[in-house]
Design a protein around this motif. Structure first.
Motif, PDB file in Angstrom:
ATOM      1  N   ALA A  64       0.795  -1.303  -0.087  1.00  0.00           N
ATOM      2  CA  ALA A  64       0.218  -0.162  -0.025  1.00  0.00           C
ATOM      3  C   ALA A  64       0.894   1.255   0.042  1.00  0.00           C
ATOM      4  O   ALA A  64       0.331   2.193  -0.306  1.00  0.00           O
ATOM      5  CB  ALA A  64      -0.941  -0.054   1.186  1.00  0.00           C
ATOM      6  N   GLY A  65       2.084   1.142   0.402  1.00  0.00           N
ATOM      7  CA  GLY A  65       2.869   2.515   0.435  1.00  0.00           C
ATOM      8  C   GLY A  65       4.205   1.842   1.165  1.00  0.00           C
ATOM      9  O   GLY A  65       4.276   0.892   1.941  1.00  0.00           O
ATOM     10  N   SER A  66       5.591   2.827   0.969  1.00  0.00           N
ATOM     11  CA  SER A  66       6.696   2.494   1.385  1.00  0.00           C
ATOM     12  C   SER A  66       7.335   4.148   1.335  1.00  0.00           C
ATOM     13  O   SER A  66       7.226   4.780   0.506  1.00  0.00           O
ATOM     14  CB  SER A  66       7.412   1.459   0.447  1.00  0.00           C
ATOM     15  N   ALA A  67       8.337   3.768   2.146  1.00  0.00           N
ATOM     16  CA  ALA A  67       9.500   4.789   2.217  1.00  0.00           C
ATOM     17  C   ALA A  67      10.777   4.634   2.342  1.00  0.00           C
ATOM     18  O   ALA A  67      10.957   3.508   3.189  1.00  0.00           O
ATOM     19  CB  ALA A  67       8.706   5.941   3.291  1.00  0.00           C
ATOM     20  N   GLY A  68      11.849   5.405   2.360  1.00  0.00           N
ATOM     21  CA  GLY A  68      13.227   5.081   2.364  1.00  0.00           C
ATOM     22  C   GLY A  68      14.085   4.617   1.130  1.00  0.00           C
ATOM     23  O   GLY A  68      13.401   4.717   0.230  1.00  0.00           O
ATOM     24  N   VAL A  69      14.948   3.725   1.417  1.00  0.00           N
ATOM     25  CA  VAL A  69      15.684   3.253   0.108  1.00  0.00           C
ATOM     26  C   VAL A  69      14.915   2.276  -0.426  1.00  0.00           C
ATOM     27  O   VAL A  69      13.779   2.021   0.040  1.00  0.00           O
ATOM     28  CB  VAL A  69      17.006   2.552   0.688  1.00  0.00           C
ATOM     29  N   PRO A  70      15.120   2.012  -1.961  1.00  0.00           N
ATOM     30  CA  PRO A  70      14.394   1.286  -2.649  1.00  0.00           C
ATOM     31  C   PRO A  70      14.180  -0.309  -1.701  1.00  0.00           C
ATOM     32  O   PRO A  70      15.153  -0.779  -1.533  1.00  0.00           O
ATOM     33  CB  PRO A  70      15.122   0.802  -3.904  1.00  0.00           C
ATOM     34  N   LEU A  76      12.223  -7.368  -0.562  1.00  0.00           N
ATOM     35  CA  LEU A  76      10.802  -7.069  -0.069  1.00  0.00           C
ATOM     36  C   LEU A  76      10.201  -6.942  -1.543  1.00  0.00           C
ATOM     37  O   LEU A  76      10.368  -6.335  -2.290  1.00  0.00           O
ATOM     38  CB  LEU A  76      10.662  -5.625   0.579  1.00  0.00           C
ATOM     39  N   ARG A  77       8.950  -7.686  -1.487  1.00  0.00           N
ATOM     40  CA  ARG A  77       8.345  -7.933  -2.876  1.00  0.00           C
ATOM     41  C   ARG A  77       6.893  -6.885  -2.916  1.00  0.00           C
ATOM     42  O   ARG A  77       6.636  -6.341  -1.933  1.00  0.00           O
ATOM     43  CB  ARG A  77       7.628  -9.393  -3.054  1.00  0.00           C
ATOM     44  N   MET A 226      12.731  -2.454 -10.135  1.00  0.00           N
ATOM     45  CA  MET A 226      12.806  -1.960  -8.634  1.00  0.00           C
ATOM     46  C   MET A 226      11.746  -0.927  -8.069  1.00  0.00           C
ATOM     47  O   MET A 226      11.673  -0.749  -7.126  1.00  0.00           O
ATOM     48  CB  MET A 226      14.071  -1.433  -8.590  1.00  0.00           C
ATOM     49  N   SER A 227      10.951  -0.469  -9.123  1.00  0.00           N
ATOM     50  CA  SER A 227       9.829   0.586  -8.823  1.00  0.00           C
ATOM     51  C   SER A 227       8.642   0.247  -8.637  1.00  0.00           C
ATOM     52  O   SER A 227       7.639   1.222  -8.674  1.00  0.00           O
ATOM     53  CB  SER A 227      10.444   1.725  -9.605  1.00  0.00           C
ATOM     54  N   ILE A 228       8.263  -0.996  -8.864  1.00  0.00           N
ATOM     55  CA  ILE A 228       6.951  -1.498  -8.836  1.00  0.00           C
ATOM     56  C   ILE A 228       6.252  -0.948  -7.323  1.00  0.00           C
ATOM     57  O   ILE A 228       6.700  -1.162  -6.540  1.00  0.00           O
ATOM     58  CB  ILE A 228       6.759  -3.020  -9.238  1.00  0.00           C
ATOM     59  N   GLY A 229       5.004  -0.609  -7.758  1.00  0.00           N
ATOM     60  CA  GLY A 229       4.550  -0.164  -6.494  1.00  0.00           C
ATOM     61  C   GLY A 229       4.173   1.381  -6.365  1.00  0.00           C
ATOM     62  O   GLY A 229       4.028   2.049  -7.592  1.00  0.00           O
ATOM     63  N   ASP A 230       3.865   2.066  -5.394  1.00  0.00           N
ATOM     64  CA  ASP A 230       3.496   3.537  -5.265  1.00  0.00           C
ATOM     65  C   ASP A 230       4.490   4.483  -5.246  1.00  0.00           C
ATOM     66  O   ASP A 230       5.586   4.119  -5.101  1.00  0.00           O
ATOM     67  CB  ASP A 230       2.783   3.567  -3.699  1.00  0.00           C
ATOM     68  N   ARG A 231       4.360   5.457  -6.021  1.00  0.00           N
ATOM     69  CA  ARG A 231       5.022   6.866  -6.452  1.00  0.00           C
ATOM     70  C   ARG A 231       4.649   7.943  -5.949  1.00  0.00           C
ATOM     71  O   ARG A 231       3.098   8.290  -6.187  1.00  0.00           O
ATOM     72  CB  ARG A 231       5.682   6.595  -7.918  1.00  0.00           C
ATOM     73  N   ALA A 288      16.566   9.815  -0.565  1.00  0.00           N
ATOM     74  CA  ALA A 288      16.823   8.385  -0.331  1.00  0.00           C
ATOM     75  C   ALA A 288      17.126   7.778  -1.658  1.00  0.00           C
ATOM     76  O   ALA A 288      17.984   6.691  -1.590  1.00  0.00           O
ATOM     77  CB  ALA A 288      15.489   7.685   0.223  1.00  0.00           C
ATOM     78  N   ALA A 289      16.313   8.033  -2.642  1.00  0.00           N
ATOM     79  CA  ALA A 289      16.761   7.491  -4.129  1.00  0.00           C
ATOM     80  C   ALA A 289      18.151   7.691  -4.607  1.00  0.00           C
ATOM     81  O   ALA A 289      18.843   7.072  -4.958  1.00  0.00           O
ATOM     82  CB  ALA A 289      15.658   7.942  -5.341  1.00  0.00           C
ATOM     83  N   ALA A 290      18.571   9.074  -4.087  1.00  0.00           N
ATOM     84  CA  ALA A 290      20.061   9.466  -4.652  1.00  0.00           C
ATOM     85  C   ALA A 290      21.024   8.647  -3.818  1.00  0.00           C
ATOM     86  O   ALA A 290      21.893   8.319  -4.317  1.00  0.00           O
ATOM     87  CB  ALA A 290      20.083  10.919  -4.438  1.00  0.00           C
ATOM     88  N   LEU A 291      20.723   8.526  -2.592  1.00  0.00           N
ATOM     89  CA  LEU A 291      21.663   7.897  -1.612  1.00  0.00           C
ATOM     90  C   LEU A 291      21.675   6.253  -1.908  1.00  0.00           C
ATOM     91  O   LEU A 291      22.793   5.823  -1.688  1.00  0.00           O
ATOM     92  CB  LEU A 291      21.167   7.967  -0.101  1.00  0.00           C
ATOM     93  N   ALA A 292      20.525   5.774  -2.382  1.00  0.00           N
ATOM     94  CA  ALA A 292      20.794   4.480  -2.691  1.00  0.00           C
ATOM     95  C   ALA A 292      21.538   4.100  -4.022  1.00  0.00           C
ATOM     96  O   ALA A 292      22.172   3.025  -3.978  1.00  0.00           O
ATOM     97  CB  ALA A 292      19.200   3.938  -3.054  1.00  0.00           C
TER      98      ALA A 292
END
Length: 806
Positions: A64-70, A76-77, A226-231, A288-292
């Protein structure tokens, strides 16, 4: 008085509770969920937080939602079967929290592929509405207070009902394979377009984006698996009037099925009234995306500066690693020394300074306590910090793995008001940067280690050659933590021969570099033994086959006679040498070659001739210089030949540097150049095959006297004849097989060499008694010559001595 419950929960939990209460009541469920997940990153040690809820059929848990590094970094699926054995499914079924480490999940293929380091996993059920998942680096990422905080956030998530990104007005549906997008009139109105102006291509909408926001937007519309899901993303577009407008995109990337492409569906809204200030979720996501993807300490530092300085309208920002009692600064922005306090300038040693922590007690306290410190304008601070931010200063300790990895200082010149959302942004940024800084430091250390390994395996300097000049260049790849197997070597050989070797071991890792060192050593040993080029390369091939490695190698070996200006070369799966003739014409010597080393044990490696007139330039290189994803090797060789044709071979180092100017930095490059000038003074040579007859030594002496008379150097005849007698006698008495005598007249000395079939080296006796009948020969040779020695030659040896010419 503080209650027992409050004391048990801890100060951090109380602050998290207060932060949750300050979340605006006007947020919709989707925005509220993301805000809570961002707070999980701020107040716990989690590097990624996600929420899974049952789908419509109830047979699966969907993201349903996520935050932080990928989240894919930890395996995580996007969804889990509700009846499966995944921790998320078990927590939902049992209603009990699960606390695991990565070792407990090794049966999960996604985890094995995604993350090689240890991490901790916390799964908290949400009262029949799914679960909250938190992941932190290390096997002890979540302490007791972290778990209290996560319980608090799980309660908050329960009240936030996430909804899929869809709804009336300003919606879109983008096909990820074709870029065709279906939009409604509301979205076109936001972009200032009419239905007749839109051609259905997503590029038409992207073209209106402000250039600074384009990379973030492209990361959404060109997202991979790697980006499947909420944006969720905020970006700016240019209106027809020239003014900028903020838009907020909310969407979900839906995976495709059989014969169906992946799709990005969602909505776009005017963000001018929705934006929550400088500390919004979008900025945390961008950071988070830049640091990943930041690989080095320098990359991490630049990502933090880019994410914070302009959005916070700060005047200066510094990021430093903590090493002992010193802060080793990796980025100062702006970089000019005069804009920083005196203590920083006094410690200026190079482009980036070191600053002792002891000179800044306030900073030392912040690092010791591990809490972000904020001081408004006029705060009583030591000069080293006060001058960084006279209008306001933020000191962000960067925690990682239970210690402080460094600190980030942000300063303003004019009085600055720190709002609550800005404070949350700073706190979240410090946690993300600390973890990234530790990973990058380990990456830098490993990269330096493998780089040092490769540098030590290459020649430190090239030898001086009679009648020729050689230069070499090695350019390592810049593609992350990769060290290749490219190598070169210049091997002086007897009789004014020299061997040029260049090669490339398959792969980019420490194993390839190690094998490169072994192959270079083997080729040098076989060459010094006196074998012809085809035998040298065949021996190296057999050695690599016997090593039973999965890697193979290519090489080009050239044996040059510097006296005659002739050469023979062998190719083992390598690109051919390029020859620049004295008149400026070039030639790619594409003669027949053999397979790469380590592929076929009984391979043939045919020799091909080269003729080198004085002024000829010979170039050997690896494929990194002539081949890339955009250039075929044939076209690259033609380009190299054209550049050599226009080069001035007088300055060989300049030629090498010019050729490397257009090198492909995605691969290692080795380049070896030799300019053949010809020998001004060529030695005179004669040789004699010694027959095993009783008069053999006398025949060798008579032959030597005739040669000395012909060369007009009879003044040293007694010394030379004595050396010849002793060396020939030793070879006949102590060895079997053929014996050969070689005489060479150099400018100021005469060289006597006797070759035989025994590899055993003669040794000089330490003491000889009066009754001894042997052992004096080598002592006499040493006494009569200025130098003597022995070298291996084709399974045997050659003993030589040099006698000065008077």
């Amino acid at each position: 008085m503080v209650s027992e419950g409050a004391a048990e929960r801890g100060t951090r939990t109380l602050r998290a509770d207060l932060a949750l209460k300050t979340l605006g009541g006007d947020l919709d469920p989707h925005e509220r969920l993301h805000a809570i997940l961002e707070q999980v990153l701020v107040f716990t040690s989690a590097t990624v937080a996600a929420v899974y809820i049952p789908n419509g059929e109830g047979d699966a848990l969907s993201l349903a939602g996520s935050a932080g590094v990928p989240r894919t970094l930890y395996g995580l699926r996007d969804s889990y079967p509700a009846s499966g054995a995944a921790p998320a499914a078990e927590a939902c079924r049992t209603g009990r929290a699960r606390w695991l480490v990565s070792a407990d999940l090794q049966q999960d293929a996604d985890v094995r592929r995604a993350h090689a380091e240890d991490f901790s996993l916390g799964v908290l059920p949400l009262r029949e509405r799914g679960c909250l998942v938190a992941v932190g680096d290390g096997t002890d990422a979540f302490d007791a207070e972290d778990r209290h905080c996560l319980d608090l956030f799980a309660e908050a998530v329960t009240s936030a009902a996430p909804a899929p990104p869809a709804g009336p007005g300003a919606s879109f549906d983008l096909a990820m394979d074709t870029g065709r997008v279906e939009v409604d009139d509301g979205l076109l109105e936001l972009f200032g377009m009419g239905p007749d102006d839109f051609d259905g291509r997503v590029e038409t909408l992207i073209a209106l984006t402000v250039p600074e926001d384009l990379p973030a937007l492209m990361s959404v519309v060109e997202a991979d698996h790697m980006s499947i899901g909420d944006r969720e993303l905020e970006f700016r577009i240019l209106q027809p009037s020239g003014e900028q407008k903020w838009l907020r995109l909310r969407g979900r990337i839906l995976p495709g099925g059989e014969n169906r492409p992946a799709r990005l569906v969602g909505t776009v809204a005017d963000a001018s009234t929705l934006r929550t200030g400088r500390g919004d979720v979008a900025r945390i996501q961008r950071l988070a995306a830049a640091l990943a993807t930041a690989g080095t300490v320098r990359d991490v530092s630049q990502a933090v500066v880019t994410a914070l300085r302009k959005p916070l309208q700060a005047d200066r920002i510094a990021l430093a690693e903590l090493e002992g009692d010193r802060l080793v600064v990796t980025v100062l922005d702006p970089p000019q020394p005069e804009v920083w306090p005196e203590v920083w300038r006094s410690e200026w040693r190079s482009e980036w300074p070191d600053a002792p922590v002891r000179t800044m007690p306030t900073l030392a306290t912040a690092l010791r306590e591990g809490r972000a410190g904020i001081w408004p304008a006029g705060a009583d601070l030591e000069p080293a910090l006060a001058d960084v931010g006279p209008g306001g200063l933020a000191v962000l300790p960067l925690p990682a793995g239970g210690r402080m990895a460094g600190a980030c200082l942000i300063g303003w010149d004019n009085p600055h008001d720190f709002g609550p959302e800005e404070r949350a942004l700073l706190t979240a940024a410090s946690g993300l940067a600390g973890q990234a800084l530790m990973r990058a430091h380990a990456f830098d250390a490993e990269h330096e280690l493998v780089g040092m390994l490769q540098r030590t395996l290459l020649p430190r300097r090239l030898p001086q050659l009679p009648g020729a000049v050689a230069v070499a260049r090695y350019l390592p790849t810049t593609a992350g933590l990769e060290v290749g197997g490219d190598w070169y070597d210049v091997i002086p050989l007897p009789d004014n021969h020299v061997a040029l070797v260049i090669g490339d071991v398959q792969g980019h890792n420490a194993g390839a570099a190690t094998l490169m060192g072994q192959m270079r050593t083997a080729l040098r040993a076989y060459a010094v033994e006196g074998h012809p080029p085809d035998v040298v390369v065949s021996h190296a091939n057999r050695l690599l086959m016997d090593m039973e490695t999965d890697l193979f190698a290519t090489c080009c070996y050239v044996d040059i006679d510097l006296e005659e200006g002739s050469a023979w070369y062998v190719r083992a799966g390598h690109i051919p040498p390029v020859v620049r003739h004295p008149d400026g014409t070039t030639e790619i010597s594409e003669a027949e070659g053999g397979p790469p080393l380590g592929v076929v044990i009984q391979a043939d490696f045919p020799m091909s001739p080269l003729r080198l007139a004085p002024g000829t330039l010979l170039a050997l290189t690896t494929d990194g210089l002539v081949e890339s994803a955009d250039v075929d090797v044939e076209d690259g060789l033609d380009h190299l030949a054209a550049e050599l044709s226009g080069a001035d071979p007088t300055h060989l180092g300049v030629v090498a540097d010019t050729l490397l100017g257009g090198a492909n930095r995605d691969d290692d490059v080795a380049l070896l150049l030799l300019r053949y000038d010809g020998m001004a003074l060529r030695p005179q040579r004669e040789n004699w095959s010694v027959w095993r007859v009783p008069q053999a030594v006398g025949q060798a002496r008579r032959y030597t006297r005739r040669v000395l008379r012909r060369w007009d150097v009879e003044s040293t005849a007694d010394s030379v004849l004595l050396v010849v007698s002793e060396l020939v006698t030793n070879a006949l008495v102590h060895t079997d097989g053929r014996v050969r005598l070689d005489l060479t007249l150099l400018a100021d000395r005469l060289r006597v060499a006797v070759a035989d079939s025994s590899p055993r080296t003669p040794t000089k006796p330490t003491i000889i008694g009066w009754e001894a009948t042997g052992g004096r020969g080598i002592l006499l040779v040493e006494a009569m010559s200025s130098a003597w020695g022995t070298v291996p030659v084709s399974g045997g040896k050659q003993v030589w001595a040099e006698i000065p010419i008077e």
